[in-house]
Write a protein that holds these residues in place. Structure first.
Motif, short mmCIF file in Angstrom:
data_model
loop_
_atom_site.label_atom_id
_atom_site.label_comp_id
_atom_site.label_asym_id
_atom_site.label_seq_id
_atom_site.Cartn_x
_atom_site.Cartn_y
_atom_site.Cartn_z
N ASP A 126 19.99 8.81 172.61
CA ASP A 126 19.62 8.40 174.10
C ASP A 126 17.83 8.92 173.95
OD1 ASP A 126 18.87 8.53 176.76
OD2 ASP A 126 20.05 10.30 177.13
N THR A 127 17.22 7.64 174.29
CA THR A 127 15.83 7.90 174.18
C THR A 127 15.07 8.30 175.32
OG1 THR A 127 15.64 5.44 174.70
CG2 THR A 127 15.60 5.81 172.44
N ALA A 128 15.97 8.55 176.57
CA ALA A 128 15.36 9.11 177.67
C ALA A 128 14.90 10.65 177.45
CB ALA A 128 16.33 9.26 178.77
N ARG A 129 15.27 11.20 176.25
CA ARG A 129 14.72 12.47 176.03
C ARG A 129 13.25 12.75 175.32
NH1 ARG A 129 19.78 15.77 173.31
NH2 ARG A 129 21.26 15.37 174.91
N THR A 130 12.73 11.42 175.11
CA THR A 130 11.33 11.40 174.28
C THR A 130 10.41 12.39 174.92
OG1 THR A 130 11.67 8.80 173.96
CG2 THR A 130 9.47 9.87 173.98
N ARG A 131 9.84 13.39 173.91
CA ARG A 131 8.96 14.23 174.56
C ARG A 131 7.39 13.92 174.11
NH1 ARG A 131 12.36 14.25 171.52
NH2 ARG A 131 13.71 16.00 172.34
N THR A 132 6.50 14.60 174.71
CA THR A 132 5.06 14.45 174.47
C THR A 132 4.76 15.54 173.42
OG1 THR A 132 4.70 13.46 176.59
CG2 THR A 132 2.88 14.49 175.37
N VAL A 133 3.96 15.25 172.48
CA VAL A 133 3.42 16.16 171.50
C VAL A 133 1.97 16.05 171.19
CG1 VAL A 133 3.73 17.20 169.02
CG2 VAL A 133 5.67 16.06 170.06
N ASP A 134 1.25 17.20 171.11
CA ASP A 134 -0.14 17.27 170.99
C ASP A 134 -0.59 16.85 169.62
OD1 ASP A 134 -2.85 17.67 170.93
OD2 ASP A 134 -2.92 19.48 172.33
N TRP A 135 -0.48 15.83 169.31
CA TRP A 135 -0.69 15.56 167.75
C TRP A 135 -2.27 15.80 167.39
CZ3 TRP A 135 3.39 15.65 165.31
CH2 TRP A 135 4.68 15.15 165.57
N ALA A 136 -3.02 15.61 168.20
CA ALA A 136 -4.41 16.09 167.95
C ALA A 136 -4.49 17.50 167.33
CB ALA A 136 -5.41 15.74 168.89
N ASP A 137 -3.85 18.28 168.08
CA ASP A 137 -3.88 19.97 167.88
C ASP A 137 -3.14 20.17 166.49
OD1 ASP A 137 -4.00 22.79 168.66
OD2 ASP A 137 -1.88 22.55 168.27
N VAL A 138 -1.83 19.54 166.51
CA VAL A 138 -1.02 19.72 165.37
C VAL A 138 -1.80 19.36 164.05
CG1 VAL A 138 0.96 18.96 164.08
CG2 VAL A 138 1.18 19.56 166.55
N GLU A 139 -2.28 18.08 164.07
CA GLU A 139 -3.07 17.52 162.91
C GLU A 139 -4.48 18.35 162.63
OE1 GLU A 139 -1.52 12.95 163.10
OE2 GLU A 139 -3.05 13.59 164.28
N ALA A 140 -4.94 18.84 163.57
CA ALA A 140 -6.12 19.83 163.31
C ALA A 140 -5.72 21.23 162.57
CB ALA A 140 -6.78 20.24 164.57
N ARG A 141 -4.58 21.71 163.05
CA ARG A 141 -4.05 22.97 162.40
C ARG A 141 -3.49 22.59 160.94
NH1 ARG A 141 0.40 24.90 164.34
NH2 ARG A 141 1.19 23.33 165.80
N LEU A 142 -3.12 21.32 160.60
CA LEU A 142 -2.69 21.06 159.51
C LEU A 142 -3.61 20.68 158.48
CD1 LEU A 142 0.01 20.56 157.78
CD2 LEU A 142 0.02 18.24 158.78
N GLY A 143 -4.72 20.08 159.20
CA GLY A 143 -5.76 19.86 158.31
C GLY A 143 -5.78 18.25 157.77
N SER A 144 -4.87 17.47 158.38
CA SER A 144 -4.44 16.27 157.87
C SER A 144 -3.72 15.50 158.87
CB SER A 144 -3.74 16.29 156.67
OG SER A 144 -3.32 14.99 156.34
N PRO A 145 -4.17 14.09 159.03
CA PRO A 145 -3.25 13.23 159.89
C PRO A 145 -2.02 13.13 159.36
CG PRO A 145 -4.76 11.67 158.59
CD PRO A 145 -5.24 13.33 158.38
N LEU A 146 -0.81 12.48 160.32
CA LEU A 146 0.59 12.61 159.88
C LEU A 146 0.94 11.23 159.79
CD1 LEU A 146 1.90 16.02 161.59
CD2 LEU A 146 1.85 15.44 159.10
#
Length: 299
Positions: free
Chosen positions: A144-164
């Motif tokens: 059920d794609t109605a559950r699609t969520r929003t993720v702050d990818w800029a923050d995640v990738e900054a903490r990771l130190g790499s794009p995903l």
């Protein structure tokens, strides 16, 4: 506790397909499902919690006497069919070729709890030309794609130190935290379970472990970044070679020395082929004809 074990045994006994279809003994109920008697001391919350321990987070098909008008065969309609407009509540889980549900329905002047297992059609469908691998995974699981969520990818990738990789990010947005066919569990941002976050905790990564050979763990340039795991101790990584994460190959180890398997494709393509190709080295298609995603999220 005995009542709980009895209920789970009965539910999962029916959920594992055998010869013949499901036939309910309730008067007036159509074929294609079986109703079970819930323990007398249970309320709906207790039923949902008990089933959710093994099935994850359910989808809601009916709330407060109103059924989801968009419910279809792909999203759990067979669980509503036996009750028609008498349905009050219904929670649904996909499990292989079956639906599992618990809820409440009106019987005369009373409202009674219901537990049932219903037949589930294979959700796989022909995809239009140009569909993505993520679209293909959605199709084959009937998610059920109605559950699609929003993720702050800029923050995640900054903490990771790499794009995903882009298709991994879309998988997370569409599916969230959980497991495909109860087997492959994705690492996702902000996971509450230790070791399940896509951003690794440095002190938990031991570069001296022989099981990394001949590779090294991320953040070493070109190192391995784990994006999924399994209960069988399989670990799924990207080999972070090159500046474009969409070109990173997948490497899998069975947690024994020199057991690396390389897949030159994206995470979503890997998942889709795992679900549908019996020749895939980590195939679940050899065990299940119909596939599902088991959500571990609480809300």
């Amino acid at each position: 506790m005995d009542e709980q074990r009895h209920l789970l045994s009965a539910v999962f006994g029916l959920a594992r397909p055998g010869p013949g279809g499901l036939e309910c003994g309730e008067a007036g109920h159509p074929a294609g499902h079986v109703c079970l008697a819930p323990p007398e001391e249970y309320d709906l919350d207790a039923l949902e919690e008990t089933l959710g321990m093994g099935l994850g987070r359910p989808r809601s098909l009916a709330t407060g006497g109103r059924a989801d008008p968009a419910a279809s065969a792909r999203t759990g309609l067979p669980l509503l069919a036996p009750f028609g407009d008498r349905i009050v509540e219904m929670r649904a889980w996909a499990y292989g070729g079956r639906w599992i549900g618990c809820g409440a329905a009106r019987v005369g002047e009373d409202v009674r709890l219901v537990v049932l297992v219903a037949e589930r059609e294979d959700p796989a469908a022909e995809l239009p030309e140009g569909s993505s691998w993520v679209d293909a995974v959605v199709s084959v699981t009937g998610w059920d794609t109605a559950r699609t969520r929003t993720v702050d990818w800029a923050d995640v990738e900054a903490r990771l130190g790499s794009p995903l990789p882009g298709d991994y990010k879309r998988l997370v947005e569409v599916f969230g935290y959980g497991a495909f066919d109860g087997f492959l569990t994705m690492r996702v941002p902000g996971a509450r379970v230790p070791g399940e976050d896509i951003v690794p905790v440095p002190e938990r990564v031991d570069p001296a472990r022989g099981l990394w050979d001949p590779y090294e763990p991320y953040p070493v340039p070109g190192g391995l970044l784990e994006w999924a795991g399994s209960e069988q101790a399989d670990r799924f990584f990207w080999l972070t070679e090159g500046p474009d994460p969409d070109q990173w190959p997948v490497l899998v180890t069975e947690d024994v020395p020199d057991a690396w398997v390389r897949f030159d494709g994206t995470a979503a393509e890997f998942v889709h082929r795992m679900l549908t190709d019996p020749r895939h080295p980590f195939s679940t298609a050899r065990h299940f004809d119909t596939h599902w995603f088991q959500s571990y999220e609480s809300a």
